[in-house]
Write a protein that holds these residues in place. Structure first.
Motif: not given
Ligand SMILES: NC(=O)c1ccc[n+]([C@@H]2O[C@H](COP(=O)([O-])OP(=O)(O)OC[C@H]3O[C@@H](n4cnc5c(N)ncnc54)[C@H](O)[C@@H]3O)[C@@H](O)[C@H]2O)c1
Length: 234
Positions: A148-177
């Protein structure tokens, strides 16, 4: 999520994973369903040179990259902190955190050079905001908070390049994991901790992934959106 992006109008899709057979099968299925070019590239997210070479190959074979979704991850659950093998801890951080960084760096460099802007999504977890239990998994929880903090850092640095950086935090999902035997036994407890009383289905992330990747979210960057049946409210 790739399928949803295809349905929403993506012109071509690259699927990256370490599992060759699964990746090739998924690419061929999606390509025939969506009727767009979908190619699989076998990559270990930890491999710097391979990531850079893969990005170059994608650009030459499919065109400029406008959207990246970082989803590769492992979990290693039910290991007490006092027993956690240091090499396993390092390996998990290397895949979940450093791997996401390396792939984003390779794509981000390309996006900056191409001057087309772009969207980068990180798949963190409710584990990034809450210590999940009853399973002990300090490395996973730590890796997802750091993402999450990596995404926030990249969002701050790359906004000037028109690059948006966001995070999805899923709950428990029914997958192989969650197919480890011990985790299967813990599922009923997880459901009881989720206001909606159930696990998520993988396609329940789709609408959010499409929204965050699209121009509908053009003023959204550095956001971390929970998609968890309400788990995080407790
Ligand atoms: N399933 C859940 O309950 C849940 C909840 C929250 C967050 N997440 C996160 O969602 C993401 C996707 O997980 P999933 O549930 O679809 O599990 P999954 O096991 O189906 O998918 C993870 C994929 O990552 C790939 N991978 C692992 N190591 C890799 C490496 N070194 N290089 C390249 N690829 C590698 C695996 O081969 C696998 O296909 C993960 O980051 C996970 O932490 C999952």
């Amino acid at each position: 999520m790739a399928q949803a992006l295809a349905e929403a109008g993506a012109e071509a899709i690259a699927l990256l994973d370490i599992k060759q057979d699964l990746g090739e099968e998924a690419a061929s299925r999606l390509s025939s369903d969506a009727q767009i070019p979908v190619k699989f590239y076998r990559t270990d997210v930890r491999d710097v040179d391979a990531n850079n070479a893969t990005v170059e190959q994608i650009v030459s074979e499919l065109g400029a990259i406008d959207i990246l979704i970082n989803s590769a991850g492992i979990v290693n659950s039910n290991i007490k902190a006092e027993d956690y093998d240091p090499d396993m801890f390092r390996r998990l951080i290397d895949i979940n955190l450093t791997g996401s960084f390396l792939v984003s760096q390779a794509c981000g460099r390309h996006m900056i050079k191409a001057q087309r802007g772009g969207s980068i999504l990180f798949i963190s977890s409710i584990a990034g905001a809450r210590v999940l239990h009853p399973q002990q998994q300090c490395a996973y929880n730590t890796s997802k908070a750091a993402v999450v903090q990596l995404a926030n850092s990249m969002a701050a640095e790359w906004a000037r390049h028109g690059i948006r950086v966001n995070t999805i935090s899923p709950g428990y999902m029914d997958t192989q994991l969650n197919e480890e035997a011990m985790l299967q036994q813990q599922m009923s407890f997880w459901k009881s901790m989720t206001p909606m009383g159930r696990m998520g289905k993988p396609d329940e992330l789709n609408g959010l992934a499409v929204f965050l990747s699209s121009d509908a979210a053009r003023f959204v960057t550095g956001s971390n959106v929970f998609c968890d049946g309400g788990y995080h409210v407790y």
